[in-house]
Design a protein around this motif. Structure first.
Motif: not given
Length: 217
Positions: A123-140
């Motif tokens: 889904r796209w918020p109103v008045h937004t042109a571009y989207c990016k999806i991030i996948l993250l792996g975190v170890g602690i």
């Protein structure tokens, strides 16, 4: 009043002045704060928010540390199996990933950690042109107070770009403890990445040490 009398009065008051005991922090709360500082690496691309950090620390204290039934109150630890409660954790309940990606997210964990989103599932918020999806792996590691992360993302894409097919991302499987997804929108592809929503979608407890125990300092 003579100076000598003032001095004697001052010494008398100082002698009988009530001592205020120093406040001692609950070690369980300290553990929760330390863990929160590491786990928030999953949401490093979100705007800083003190209330979000406090919510995370409280979640760790009440749902992870208090779930330890092997240690007495005041000495409870972060047990690795209790971290499963983080699966589905939204860092900002007012801006959830499901608000932007209502369709099913398909994940796979083998030699690579993969994420697939159907092309019509964003889904796209109103008045937004571009989207990016991030996948993250975190170890602690609470003992050394360190975290590691590996990140992969799409390029900025427009709504029309989704006609080419589903969104696909992969990262190396370095056995991260947490796997998270972030969603960012912008009108300027040259701007810094700021995620509107981040969610932990997987907790990989594997054969990791059972207790994530911070050093007593």
């Amino acid at each position: 009043m003579p100076a000598k009398s003032k001095l004697l009065l001052h010494l008398h008051n100082k002698k009988f002045q009530k001592k205020i005991p120093k406040r001692t922090l609950n070690p369980e709360f300290t553990t929760a704060i330390r863990a929160a500082k590491l786990i928030r690496v999953c949401a490093a691309l979100m705007k800083p928010d003190r209330s979000r950090f406090h919510r995370l620390a409280k979640f760790i204290l009440h749902h992870v540390i208090h779930a330890d039934t092997f240690h007495k109150t005041g000495e409870r630890q972060i047990l690795i199996e209790n971290l499963k409660v983080f699966e589905g954790y939204e860092f900002d309940p007012d801006h959830q990933v499901s608000n932007y990606i209502p369709a099913g997210i398909i994940t796979g964990i083998e030699n690579k950690i993969t994420l697939t989103i159907p092309c019509a599932g964003i889904r796209w918020p109103v008045h937004t042109a571009y989207c990016k999806i991030i996948l993250l792996g975190v170890g602690i590691d609470l003992a050394s107070y360190t975290s590691t992360s590996v990140c992969g993302s799409t390029a900025w894409f427009a709504r029309s770009d989704l006609q080419a097919g589903p969104v696909y991302i992969e990262i190396n499987n370095d056995q991260p403890l947490f796997v998270a997804i972030g969603v960012a929108y912008t009108n300027d592809k040259a701007s810094a990445i700021t995620c509107q929503a981040v969610k932990i979608i997987g907790v990989n407890i594997g054969n990791k040490e059972r207790i994530l125990r911070p050093e007593n300092k």
